[in-house]
Write a protein that holds these residues in place. Sequence first.
Motif, PDB file in Angstrom:
ATOM      1  N   VAL A  17       0.843  -1.205   0.000  1.00 39.09           N
ATOM      2  CA  VAL A  17       0.000   0.000   0.000  1.00 39.09           C
ATOM      3  C   VAL A  17       0.877   1.253   0.000  1.00 39.09           C
ATOM      4  O   VAL A  17       0.610   2.210  -0.745  1.00 39.09           O
ATOM      5  CB  VAL A  17      -0.970   0.001   1.202  1.00 39.09           C
ATOM      6  N   LEU A  18       1.912   1.257   0.806  1.00 34.62           N
ATOM      7  CA  LEU A  18       2.807   2.422   0.859  1.00 34.62           C
ATOM      8  C   LEU A  18       3.517   2.633  -0.473  1.00 34.62           C
ATOM      9  O   LEU A  18       3.632   3.768  -0.947  1.00 34.62           O
ATOM     10  CB  LEU A  18       3.819   2.273   1.998  1.00 34.62           C
ATOM     11  N   GLU A  19       4.002   1.569  -1.064  1.00 33.11           N
ATOM     12  CA  GLU A  19       4.682   1.677  -2.358  1.00 33.11           C
ATOM     13  C   GLU A  19       3.733   2.219  -3.424  1.00 33.11           C
ATOM     14  O   GLU A  19       4.116   3.073  -4.232  1.00 33.11           O
ATOM     15  CB  GLU A  19       5.252   0.326  -2.791  1.00 33.11           C
ATOM     16  N   GLU A  20       2.496   1.735  -3.436  1.00 29.73           N
ATOM     17  CA  GLU A  20       1.514   2.225  -4.405  1.00 29.73           C
ATOM     18  C   GLU A  20       1.216   3.711  -4.183  1.00 29.73           C
ATOM     19  O   GLU A  20       1.121   4.483  -5.142  1.00 29.73           O
ATOM     20  CB  GLU A  20       0.215   1.417  -4.298  1.00 29.73           C
ATOM     21  N   THR A  21       1.081   4.092  -2.931  1.00 26.05           N
ATOM     22  CA  THR A  21       0.802   5.491  -2.601  1.00 26.05           C
ATOM     23  C   THR A  21       1.953   6.391  -3.000  1.00 26.05           C
ATOM     24  O   THR A  21       1.766   7.453  -3.594  1.00 26.05           O
ATOM     25  CB  THR A  21       0.513   5.647  -1.097  1.00 26.05           C
ATOM     26  N   ILE A  22       3.172   5.965  -2.711  1.00 23.97           N
ATOM     27  CA  ILE A  22       4.363   6.749  -3.050  1.00 23.97           C
ATOM     28  C   ILE A  22       4.479   6.885  -4.574  1.00 23.97           C
ATOM     29  O   ILE A  22       4.701   7.996  -5.088  1.00 23.97           O
ATOM     30  CB  ILE A  22       5.642   6.112  -2.460  1.00 23.97           C
ATOM     31  N   SER A  23       4.313   5.793  -5.280  1.00 26.04           N
ATOM     32  CA  SER A  23       4.458   5.870  -6.740  1.00 26.04           C
ATOM     33  C   SER A  23       3.368   6.735  -7.365  1.00 26.04           C
ATOM     34  O   SER A  23       3.598   7.396  -8.363  1.00 26.04           O
ATOM     35  CB  SER A  23       4.464   4.470  -7.350  1.00 26.04           C
ATOM     36  N   LYS A  24       2.186   6.741  -6.796  1.00 25.66           N
ATOM     37  CA  LYS A  24       1.083   7.565  -7.309  1.00 25.66           C
ATOM     38  C   LYS A  24       1.407   9.057  -7.167  1.00 25.66           C
ATOM     39  O   LYS A  24       1.048   9.872  -8.002  1.00 25.66           O
ATOM     40  CB  LYS A  24      -0.201   7.242  -6.554  1.00 25.66           C
ATOM     41  N   HIS A  25       2.128   9.443  -6.125  1.00 30.65           N
ATOM     42  CA  HIS A  25       2.400  10.850  -5.854  1.00 30.65           C
ATOM     43  C   HIS A  25       3.793  11.310  -6.312  1.00 30.65           C
ATOM     44  O   HIS A  25       4.146  12.479  -6.143  1.00 30.65           O
ATOM     45  CB  HIS A  25       2.231  11.140  -4.360  1.00 30.65           C
ATOM     46  N   GLU A  26       4.571  10.414  -6.901  1.00 34.24           N
ATOM     47  CA  GLU A  26       5.910  10.792  -7.381  1.00 34.24           C
ATOM     48  C   GLU A  26       5.851  11.675  -8.624  1.00 34.24           C
ATOM     49  O   GLU A  26       6.741  12.450  -8.871  1.00 34.24           O
ATOM     50  CB  GLU A  26       6.738   9.531  -7.669  1.00 34.24           C
ATOM     51  N   ASN A  27       4.835  11.565  -9.397  1.00 32.16           N
ATOM     52  CA  ASN A  27       4.755  12.303 -10.664  1.00 32.16           C
ATOM     53  C   ASN A  27       4.338  13.703 -10.456  1.00 32.16           C
ATOM     54  O   ASN A  27       3.744  14.372  -9.983  1.00 32.16           O
ATOM     55  CB  ASN A  27       3.818  11.601 -11.644  1.00 32.16           C
TER      56      ASN A  27
END
Length: 77
Positions: free
Chosen positions: A67-77
Motif C-alpha cells: 500500500v505504501l509503495e503504491e501510494t508513493i508511486s502515485k504521488h511521485e509524478n
Amino acid sequence: METIRLEFQPKIKAKILELLSSFSSDELKIVQEDPDFEENKRKLDVSLAKIKNGTAKFYTFEEVDTVLEETISKHEN
C-alpha cells in the motif's frame, strides 16, 4: 514523582499557580495537558474494543509495504 489531574474554574487559576509556585522545581513540575487527550483516548478505546471483540482489521508487513509503495508511486509524478 506522582501525577494528578486538576479541574478548576478559570477564576481560581492564578491562586492555584501562586500556591504551586511556592514549591521548588525539584518538588513540583507543572505539565501542560495535551488538548487532544480526550479525543485521542476515545479513539484508542474504540480501537481497543475492536481488538477485544475480534472486529479489528490487521495487516501484514507485506500488505502495508505494498500500500505504501503504491501510494508513493502515485504521488511521485
